[in-house]
Design an enzyme around this catalytic site. Sequence first.
Site, PDB file in Angstrom:
ATOM      1  N   ASP A   9       1.443  -3.451   8.330  1.00 36.89           N
ATOM      2  CA  ASP A   9       0.689  -2.147   8.939  1.00 36.89           C
ATOM      3  C   ASP A   9      -0.029  -2.580  10.366  1.00 36.89           C
ATOM      4  OD1 ASP A   9       1.266  -1.275   6.373  1.00 36.89           O
ATOM      5  OD2 ASP A   9      -0.633  -1.050   5.729  1.00 36.89           O
ATOM      6  N   LYS A 107       5.425   2.687   3.245  1.00 35.53           N
ATOM      7  CA  LYS A 107       4.913   2.909   1.865  1.00 35.53           C
ATOM      8  C   LYS A 107       3.879   4.077   1.965  1.00 35.53           C
ATOM      9  CE  LYS A 107       1.601  -0.908   3.107  1.00 35.53           C
ATOM     10  NZ  LYS A 107       0.407  -0.181   3.367  1.00 35.53           N
ATOM     11  N   CYS A 152      -4.291  -4.238   2.276  1.00 38.66           N
ATOM     12  CA  CYS A 152      -2.781  -4.402   2.187  1.00 38.66           C
ATOM     13  C   CYS A 152      -2.301  -5.892   2.180  1.00 38.66           C
ATOM     14  CB  CYS A 152      -2.117  -3.406   3.143  1.00 38.66           C
ATOM     15  SG  CYS A 152      -2.386  -1.653   2.804  1.00 38.66           S
TER      16      CYS A 152
END
Length: 198
Positions: A9, A107, A152
């Site tokens: 990310d 995602k 994450c």
Amino acid sequence: MASALIVIDMQVDFCPGGRLAVAGGDEIVPVINDLMADYDAVVLTQDWHPDDHASFASNHTGAAPFNVVQMPYGPQVLWPDHCIIGTEGAGFHPALAVDVADLVVRKGFRPQIDSYSSFFENDRTTPTGLAGYLRDRGLSDLTFVGLAHDFCVAWSAIDAARLGFRARVIEQAARAIDLDGSLDRARADMRAAGVVLT
Ligand code: VGL
Ligand code: ZN
């Protein structure tokens, strides 16, 4: 044993100036770019939400960002709107060496389920497909870097260990949101799951 660098990310919205900025998020871009050459494969993940996503406080009446609500799958932190599909904020940091990556995993695109881990959505059962990709390519030695260390990155590394991969986090190439001690908790959870922190 073939190795993969999983870059979590590294997106505009998670860097300073973004909508869910992680302090120092941009500082790790050159560190991550330098690491890429050391691995057999590089995978990028991309948080990718529709604007009606259930993890956004703006989609719950009376809720504020960082409140916690109960979802069918358990407690869920509500976030400011971030990484909305097709927006600039959902793009990768402009200095990230994206061309080196073999795969980009998106995602969090299902409106009703958040997805911290790059392996499973937050219901802990809906797979993203990443495990199958890594196994098919024989990539079993995994190193995680990126944002956010305590969400994450941690959830991905814990799932990797649980799935039988070797899992390591390079802490100098990760930065945390650190909500109410979440980084300390994430570190303890990662160690308990067998993730190596370096
Ligand atoms: C993340 C909160 C919400 C992350 C993604 O990348 O750690 N955190 N969505
Ligand atoms: Zn998100």
